[in-house]
Design an enzyme around this catalytic site. Structure first.
Site, PDB file in Angstrom:
ATOM      1  CB  ALA A  10      45.311  35.784  24.071  1.00 41.76           C
TER       2      ALA A  10
ATOM      3  CB  SER B 282      53.768  40.948  24.064  1.00 42.78           C
ATOM      4  OG  SER B 282      53.457  41.354  25.388  1.00 42.78           O
ATOM      5  NE  ARG B 283      49.121  45.779  26.013  1.00 41.60           N
ATOM      6  CZ  ARG B 283      47.923  45.893  26.589  1.00 41.60           C
ATOM      7  NH1 ARG B 283      47.327  47.066  26.614  1.00 41.60           N
ATOM      8  NH2 ARG B 283      47.348  44.854  27.140  1.00 41.60           N
TER       9      ARG B 283
ATOM     10  CE1 TYR C  75      49.627  43.330  21.308  1.00 43.37           C
ATOM     11  CE2 TYR C  75      47.951  45.006  21.677  1.00 43.37           C
ATOM     12  CZ  TYR C  75      48.605  43.864  22.077  1.00 43.37           C
ATOM     13  OH  TYR C  75      48.228  43.246  23.250  1.00 43.37           O
TER      14      TYR C  75
ATOM     15  CG  HIS D  28      37.663  41.939  18.966  1.00 42.42           C
ATOM     16  ND1 HIS D  28      36.777  40.894  18.949  1.00 42.42           N
ATOM     17  CD2 HIS D  28      38.669  41.554  19.809  1.00 42.42           C
ATOM     18  CE1 HIS D  28      37.212  39.928  19.737  1.00 42.42           C
ATOM     19  NE2 HIS D  28      38.360  40.309  20.273  1.00 42.42           N
TER      20      HIS D  28
ATOM     21  CE  LYS E 247      33.916  33.501  21.490  1.00 43.87           C
ATOM     22  NZ  LYS E 247      33.558  34.048  22.811  1.00 43.87           N
TER      23      LYS E 247
ATOM     24  NE  ARG F 239      36.208  34.109  29.013  1.00 38.61           N
ATOM     25  CZ  ARG F 239      37.489  33.840  28.832  1.00 38.61           C
ATOM     26  NH1 ARG F 239      38.402  34.396  29.632  1.00 38.61           N
ATOM     27  NH2 ARG F 239      37.873  33.042  27.859  1.00 38.61           N
TER      28      ARG F 239
ATOM     29  CG  ASP G 227      33.349  34.523  27.307  1.00 41.07           C
ATOM     30  OD1 ASP G 227      34.362  34.711  26.621  1.00 41.07           O
ATOM     31  OD2 ASP G 227      33.175  33.520  28.021  1.00 41.07           O
TER      32      ASP G 227
END
Length: 397
Positions: A38, A62-63, A84, A105, A123, A193, A205
């Site tokens: 990210a 990463s995938r 992952y 998450h 967050k 987002r 966000d």
């Protein structure tokens, strides 16, 4: 302005990390794994880790394996993984940083904890409060640390404002207003987002607005959402492009209920049609009986901030800035440390069994998500859902 602030942090932390990098790490350094490549990673974990002698950038997943391998080489990770799951199955990984989309998450935090990893979780903690409770239940069962990464709460400037309010010098708190906006068009329409399926939305966000409100009122439970008006995204009415809300809290800093307003906007209209509102950095205004305290850029005060205190009787305004020291850190810390670096310091202390200078307790994070849920429900959009929940709903149809 969140993305602009992040880019500024990338640059400043790259420069400070280069100047203060610790190459001789502890032989028992905490080995960090990062789930995904990210954009936030350099600011949030990579550069802070480079200046911490007890943290090692161990692995990134990463995938796509080639992407992870390239990323690992660029930033100095020891290992790369093509999934992952592969990273979590590596027994040499002590802790993971999770910057995945909001809706993912809970799923990956729980999987990480069940694999015996400590978790630093971006967050907002989860898509909703129910998921938050499941995450901390998993952390307790595993006996591992899980921290919601509200990095700004670890910075000395935030602690100074809290100390000013706690002193009682300015009288009880009467009201608060917290704002966070991003200029129109600066968040691409294909960005996570904006995606409902990933628990996107401006309030999610920019949950810093609720975080700052609750922190400076000493983390009270929400009493009521008096009003909440969402501006739906043009391409998906389930997602809020902006949110205006009026809340009520009972705080130990005030004998009467405190009125708190929040405003988030991921598509803030330009001023006079043409000028982006680049000056609207995340800020909170706290009105007390005898003075008004304004904390400008509370989100990333390491870049720039000021604390303005306006005396109601005289109208005089005084200003303060704090980049190190403060009522909690004392002489520990450096003026070049970012909010993320202070956060990492506390996280490592907690993992090592030491009492951190400051911390975000599980109950606090759950109440934060309950507050977010309540605002979404009041707005009519309904609380956000995690990817696992959406998948189950789809399978039932």
């Amino acid at each position: 302005m969140a993305m602009v602030l992040q880019l500024s942090t990338f640059v400043t932390q790259y420069l400070t990390a280069s100047a203060h990098e610790i190459k001789d790490k502890s032989p028992t350094a905490l080995r960090f794994g990062v789930l995904s490549t990210a954009m936030i990673n350099p600011a949030a974990i990579i550069h802070p880790s480079e200046t911490h002698g007890d943290v090692l950038l161990y692995g990134v997943a990463s995938r796509e394996y080639n992407k992870a391998r390239s990323y690992a080489k660029k930033y100095g990770f020891s290992k790369a993984y093509g999934s992952y799951e592969e990273l979590l199955n590596d027994a040499d990984v002590d802790a993971v940083y999770i910057p995945l989309p909001n809706g993912m998450h809970a799923e990956w935090a729980i999987k990480s904890l069940e694999k015996g990893k400590h978790v630093l979780l971006e967050k907002p903690l989860t898509a909703n409060a129910d998921e938050a409770k499941h995450v901390f239940k998993a952390a307790k069962k595993a006996g591992k640390v899980c921290l919601e990464a509200f990095h700004w709460r670890f910075h000395p400037a935030a602690h100074v404002v809290d100390a000013l309010l706690s002193s009682g010098r300015y009288g009880p708190v009467l009201s608060t207003h917290s704002r966070m906006t991003t200029p129109k068009g600066s968040v691409p329409k294909n960005n996570i987002r904006w995606k409902y399926e990933l628990a996107g939305g401006s309030l999610m966000d920019m949950s810093y607005t609720i975080s700052s409100t609750r922190y400076f009122l000493h983390m009270p439970r929400l009493e009521a959402v008096n009003s909440a008006a969402a501006v739906p995204a043009p391409h998906d009415s389930r997602v809020d492009a902006a949110m205006n809300a009026e809340l009520t809290f009972k705080s130990e800093l005030a004998p009467n209920p405190v009125k708190a307003s929040i405003y988030t906007d991921m598509d803030r209209a330009n001023s006079y049609v043409l000028i982006p509102r680049v000056w609207e950095l995340p800020s909170i205004q706290i009105e007390c009986e005898n003075a008004t305290i304004y904390f400008y850029n509370f989100m990333m005060p390491h870049l720039y901030h000021y604390i303005a205190i306006t005396d109601k009787k005289t109208g005089h305004t005084s200003y303060q800035k704090h980049y190190s020291f403060g009522p909690k850190w004392g002489t520990r810390g450096e003026s070049w440390w970012s909010t993320y670096r202070y956060q990492l310091e506390a996280f490592v202390d907690k993992v090592r069994g030491r009492e951190p200078v400051c911390w975000i307790e599980p109950e606090d994070s759950v109440m934060q998500m309950e507050c977010i849920d309540s605002v979404y429900e009041k707005s009519g959009l309904g609380k956000r859902k995690g990817t696992s929940e959406l998948l189950r709903e789809k399978e039932k149809k």
